[in-house]
Design a protein around this motif. Structure first.
Motif, short mmCIF file in Angstrom:
data_model
loop_
_atom_site.label_atom_id
_atom_site.label_comp_id
_atom_site.label_asym_id
_atom_site.label_seq_id
_atom_site.Cartn_x
_atom_site.Cartn_y
_atom_site.Cartn_z
N ALA A 121 -1.12 -63.56 68.19
CA ALA A 121 -0.99 -64.43 67.02
C ALA A 121 -0.07 -63.82 65.97
O ALA A 121 0.76 -64.50 65.37
N SER A 122 -0.21 -62.52 65.74
CA SER A 122 0.64 -61.88 64.73
C SER A 122 2.10 -61.85 65.18
O SER A 122 3.00 -62.05 64.37
N LEU A 123 2.36 -61.62 66.45
CA LEU A 123 3.75 -61.66 66.95
C LEU A 123 4.33 -63.06 66.85
O LEU A 123 5.51 -63.23 66.51
N LEU A 124 3.53 -64.07 67.14
CA LEU A 124 3.99 -65.45 67.03
C LEU A 124 4.33 -65.80 65.58
O LEU A 124 5.37 -66.41 65.31
N LEU A 125 3.47 -65.43 64.66
CA LEU A 125 3.75 -65.70 63.25
C LEU A 125 4.98 -64.96 62.76
O LEU A 125 5.78 -65.50 61.99
N ASN B 180 12.48 -67.32 61.82
CA ASN B 180 13.32 -68.47 62.16
C ASN B 180 13.23 -69.59 61.14
O ASN B 180 13.79 -70.65 61.35
N LEU B 181 12.53 -69.38 60.04
CA LEU B 181 12.42 -70.41 59.02
C LEU B 181 13.73 -70.57 58.27
O LEU B 181 14.41 -69.59 57.97
N ASN B 182 14.08 -71.81 57.99
CA ASN B 182 15.23 -72.11 57.15
C ASN B 182 14.70 -72.72 55.87
O ASN B 182 14.38 -73.89 55.82
N LEU B 183 14.58 -71.94 54.82
CA LEU B 183 14.03 -72.43 53.57
C LEU B 183 15.08 -73.20 52.79
O LEU B 183 16.26 -72.85 52.79
#
Length: 161
Positions: free
Chosen positions: A23-27, A33-36
């Motif tokens: 879960a921590s690796l996925l987060l 990869n977020l584009n804010l």
């Protein structure tokens, strides 16, 4: 505690630890990869509520209006540079090395996605232009302080068509 219970406890602990690690690796992967979305003023001065500015090298989206008179094209390539501004007075230079959308023009609302290479400069990988005169991406409209209201025409304006 007997050996069987110790085995079960070790197995349960290993399973919970493995799920937590995944879960921590996925987060972490999703966060990178977020584009804010930022407005030009937020890039220059930081977000209103937190004061946080985007970091150099961060992938972001910036939305606003293309500043009239700021479009510069390289005659030998597809390279273009233009400024994007918002109602609060912030301005960001955008460089782009591909074909611009057909509806792209100065004075129009756009959203550019790319990497921040300097404090007020974005190297865009994608440029999106609004598709008609009544539409503006919701993020841009909110940032510009405009509301999405349908235009109300009177009968004299409708009869011309």
């Amino acid at each position: 505690m007997n050996a069987r219970r110790k085995k079960r406890l070790a197995l349960a602990t290993a399973l919970i630890g493995g799920v937590a690690a995944i879960a921590s690796l996925l987060l972490y992967a999703l966060n990178s990869n977020l584009n804010l979305f930022y407005t030009p003023t937020e890039i220059v001065h930081g977000k209103k509520d937190t004061g946080v500015k985007p970091e150099i090298g961060q992938r972001i989206r910036v939305g606003g209006m293309v500043t009239v008179g700021s479009l510069m094209r390289d005659p030998d390539s597809l390279h273009v540079e233009f400024a994007v501004h918002d109602a609060a007075g912030g301005e960001v230079m955008v460089t782009y090395d591909d074909l611009l959308p057909d509806l792209f023009r100065e004075g129009q609302g756009i959203v550019a996605q790319g990497v921040l290479i300097e404090g007020g400069r974005l190297e865009a990988t994608e440029v999106l232009a609004k598709h008609d005169e009544n539409y503006m991406p919701p993020e841009v409209a909110e940032a510009m302080g405009q509301t999405h209201e349908k235009l109300d025409y009177d009968s004299s304006q409708k009869s011309g068509y």
